[in-house]
Scaffold this motif. Structure first.
Motif, PDB file in Angstrom:
ATOM      1  N   SER A 160      33.712  38.819  18.680  1.00 22.87           N
ATOM      2  CA  SER A 160      32.559  38.455  18.886  1.00 22.87           C
ATOM      3  C   SER A 160      32.119  38.985  20.576  1.00 22.87           C
ATOM      4  N   ASP A 161      33.047  38.235  20.943  1.00 19.71           N
ATOM      5  CA  ASP A 161      32.963  38.259  22.442  1.00 19.71           C
ATOM      6  C   ASP A 161      34.085  39.037  23.334  1.00 19.71           C
ATOM      7  N   TRP A 162      34.841  39.681  22.337  1.00 20.39           N
ATOM      8  CA  TRP A 162      36.327  40.665  22.525  1.00 20.39           C
ATOM      9  C   TRP A 162      35.848  41.147  24.267  1.00 20.39           C
ATOM     10  N   HIS A 163      34.532  41.947  23.904  1.00 23.99           N
ATOM     11  CA  HIS A 163      33.909  42.687  25.327  1.00 23.99           C
ATOM     12  C   HIS A 163      34.107  42.280  26.479  1.00 23.99           C
ATOM     13  N   GLU A 164      33.717  40.954  26.249  1.00 20.78           N
ATOM     14  CA  GLU A 164      33.178  40.150  27.687  1.00 20.78           C
ATOM     15  C   GLU A 164      34.936  39.643  28.708  1.00 20.78           C
ATOM     16  N   SER A 165      36.055  39.865  27.968  1.00 24.85           N
ATOM     17  CA  SER A 165      36.772  40.000  28.404  1.00 24.85           C
ATOM     18  C   SER A 165      37.536  41.688  29.529  1.00 24.85           C
ATOM     19  N   PHE A 166      37.185  42.155  29.493  1.00 21.83           N
ATOM     20  CA  PHE A 166      36.716  43.632  30.386  1.00 21.83           C
ATOM     21  C   PHE A 166      35.243  43.759  31.471  1.00 21.83           C
ATOM     22  N   ARG A 167      35.300  42.433  31.857  1.00 23.84           N
ATOM     23  CA  ARG A 167      33.878  42.590  32.985  1.00 23.84           C
ATOM     24  C   ARG A 167      34.012  41.282  33.070  1.00 23.84           C
ATOM     25  N   LEU A 168      33.198  41.309  34.646  1.00 22.15           N
ATOM     26  CA  LEU A 168      32.744  39.444  35.501  1.00 22.15           C
ATOM     27  C   LEU A 168      31.069  39.852  34.151  1.00 22.15           C
ATOM     28  N   THR A 169      31.415  38.340  34.306  1.00 22.42           N
ATOM     29  CA  THR A 169      30.120  37.781  33.931  1.00 22.42           C
ATOM     30  C   THR A 169      29.675  36.643  34.211  1.00 22.42           C
ATOM     31  N   GLY A 170      28.140  36.500  34.474  1.00 21.82           N
ATOM     32  CA  GLY A 170      27.945  35.159  35.242  1.00 21.82           C
ATOM     33  C   GLY A 170      27.889  34.748  37.007  1.00 21.82           C
ATOM     34  N   ASP A 171      28.468  34.540  37.409  1.00 20.45           N
ATOM     35  CA  ASP A 171      28.993  34.366  38.673  1.00 20.45           C
ATOM     36  C   ASP A 171      30.756  34.285  38.505  1.00 20.45           C
ATOM     37  N   GLU A 172      31.095  35.065  37.971  1.00 22.46           N
ATOM     38  CA  GLU A 172      32.560  35.270  37.841  1.00 22.46           C
ATOM     39  C   GLU A 172      32.568  36.532  38.850  1.00 22.46           C
ATOM     40  N   THR A 173      33.967  36.025  39.875  1.00 23.16           N
ATOM     41  CA  THR A 173      34.305  37.433  41.139  1.00 23.16           C
ATOM     42  C   THR A 173      35.363  37.416  41.578  1.00 23.16           C
ATOM     43  N   ILE A 174      35.831  38.791  41.799  1.00 25.84           N
ATOM     44  CA  ILE A 174      37.216  39.030  41.990  1.00 25.84           C
ATOM     45  C   ILE A 174      37.775  37.611  42.166  1.00 25.84           C
ATOM     46  N   GLN A 175      37.827  37.414  43.419  1.00 22.12           N
ATOM     47  CA  GLN A 175      38.347  36.065  43.660  1.00 22.12           C
ATOM     48  C   GLN A 175      38.666  35.057  43.191  1.00 22.12           C
ATOM     49  N   GLY A 176      37.867  34.371  42.684  1.00 21.59           N
ATOM     50  CA  GLY A 176      37.862  33.870  41.113  1.00 21.59           C
ATOM     51  C   GLY A 176      38.993  34.007  40.256  1.00 21.59           C
ATOM     52  N   VAL A 177      38.483  35.353  39.632  1.00 25.76           N
ATOM     53  CA  VAL A 177      39.721  35.943  38.660  1.00 25.76           C
ATOM     54  C   VAL A 177      41.179  35.683  39.437  1.00 25.76           C
ATOM     55  N   LEU A 178      41.262  36.846  40.504  1.00 22.18           N
ATOM     56  CA  LEU A 178      43.123  36.122  40.971  1.00 22.18           C
ATOM     57  C   LEU A 178      43.167  34.577  40.842  1.00 22.18           C
ATOM     58  N   ALA A 179      41.906  34.438  41.898  1.00 25.10           N
ATOM     59  CA  ALA A 179      42.793  32.334  41.423  1.00 25.10           C
ATOM     60  C   ALA A 179      42.969  31.703  40.584  1.00 25.10           C
ATOM     61  N   PHE A 180      42.457  32.726  40.016  1.00 27.97           N
ATOM     62  CA  PHE A 180      42.594  31.963  38.019  1.00 27.97           C
ATOM     63  C   PHE A 180      44.317  32.416  37.783  1.00 27.97           C
ATOM     64  N   TRP A 181      44.284  33.635  37.848  1.00 31.29           N
ATOM     65  CA  TRP A 181      45.321  34.516  37.923  1.00 31.29           C
ATOM     66  C   TRP A 181      46.211  33.706  37.757  1.00 31.29           C
ATOM     67  N   ASP A 182      46.794  33.170  39.407  1.00 29.22           N
ATOM     68  CA  ASP A 182      46.881  32.853  40.067  1.00 29.22           C
ATOM     69  C   ASP A 182      47.963  31.773  39.497  1.00 29.22           C
ATOM     70  N   GLU A 183      47.102  30.811  39.183  1.00 27.87           N
ATOM     71  CA  GLU A 183      46.934  29.717  38.086  1.00 27.87           C
ATOM     72  C   GLU A 183      47.974  29.917  37.042  1.00 27.87           C
ATOM     73  N   VAL A 184      46.982  31.039  35.529  1.00 25.89           N
ATOM     74  CA  VAL A 184      48.289  30.945  34.881  1.00 25.89           C
ATOM     75  C   VAL A 184      49.886  31.238  35.254  1.00 25.89           C
TER      76      VAL A 184
END
Length: 178
Positions: free
Chosen positions: A81-105
């Motif tokens: 139902s939400d797989w497609h959401e993993s391939f695009r930024l939604t809401g207030d997501e930003t590249i910087q935020g995704v990169l920070a999240f990935w750094d933590e992971v």
């Protein structure tokens, strides 16, 4: 641009595999150097993929595999139902935020792998049509799979970036290194 560098670059198998995972992460991270949020979200090819969407996807993918290996629930688990959401930024997501999240992971992945007693240790695969019934994989397999997954998507990122502004992976390495 923040990138995670494994804490020990030993020539042992564990260190080598972690360095290969990080090298492929780097290819994806460099793909957005110098781009605006709008450019990184654009889809300049026939594909539905964007650079920012690829970054989000691989970060969530790594977290999913890490949680499976740890045998812990994944709060970002996706389904049909939400797989497609993993391939695009939604809401207030930003590249910087995704990169920070990935750094933590990435940091958590390294810490976990460095603490497992053996790369031969296994964990169960969830029931899915693409996994064998009652399948298990090793920590070594997990790291090799992350290299494979990231490398595949780094290739996608190369094509998308060249379609956007003609920059090649080689040029982006030079930009990243100053």
């Amino acid at each position: 641009m923040v990138t995670h560098v494994p804490s020990a670059a030993h020539g042992d198998e564990r260190g080598a595999l972690l360095l290969f995972v990080e090298a492929q992460r780097g290819g994806l991270r460099r793909s957005v150097i110098g781009l605006t949020e709008e450019q990184a979200a654009s889809r300049p090819s026939a594909s539905e993929l964007s650079l920012s969407g690829l970054l989000k996807h691989v970060a969530e993918c790594e977290l999913n595999w890490l949680r499976m290996a740890q045998q812990q629930p994944n709060p970002k688990q996706r389904d049909q139902s939400d797989w497609h959401e993993s391939f695009r930024l939604t809401g207030d997501e930003t590249i910087q935020g995704v990169l920070a999240f990935w750094d933590e992971v990435a940091l958590e992945t390294e810490e976990f792998i460095r603490k497992v007693p053996s790369l031969d240790d296994t964990f169960p695969l969830p029931p899915a049509p693409w996994f064998p019934k009652d399948g298990q994989v090793s920590m070594r397999w997990l790291l090799m799979h992350l290299v494979e997954e990231f490398a595949r998507h780094a290739g996608h990122a190369d094509i998308i970036r060249e379609s956007l502004d003609g920059k090649t992976a080689f040029e982006l390495v030079a930009l990243a290194n100053g």
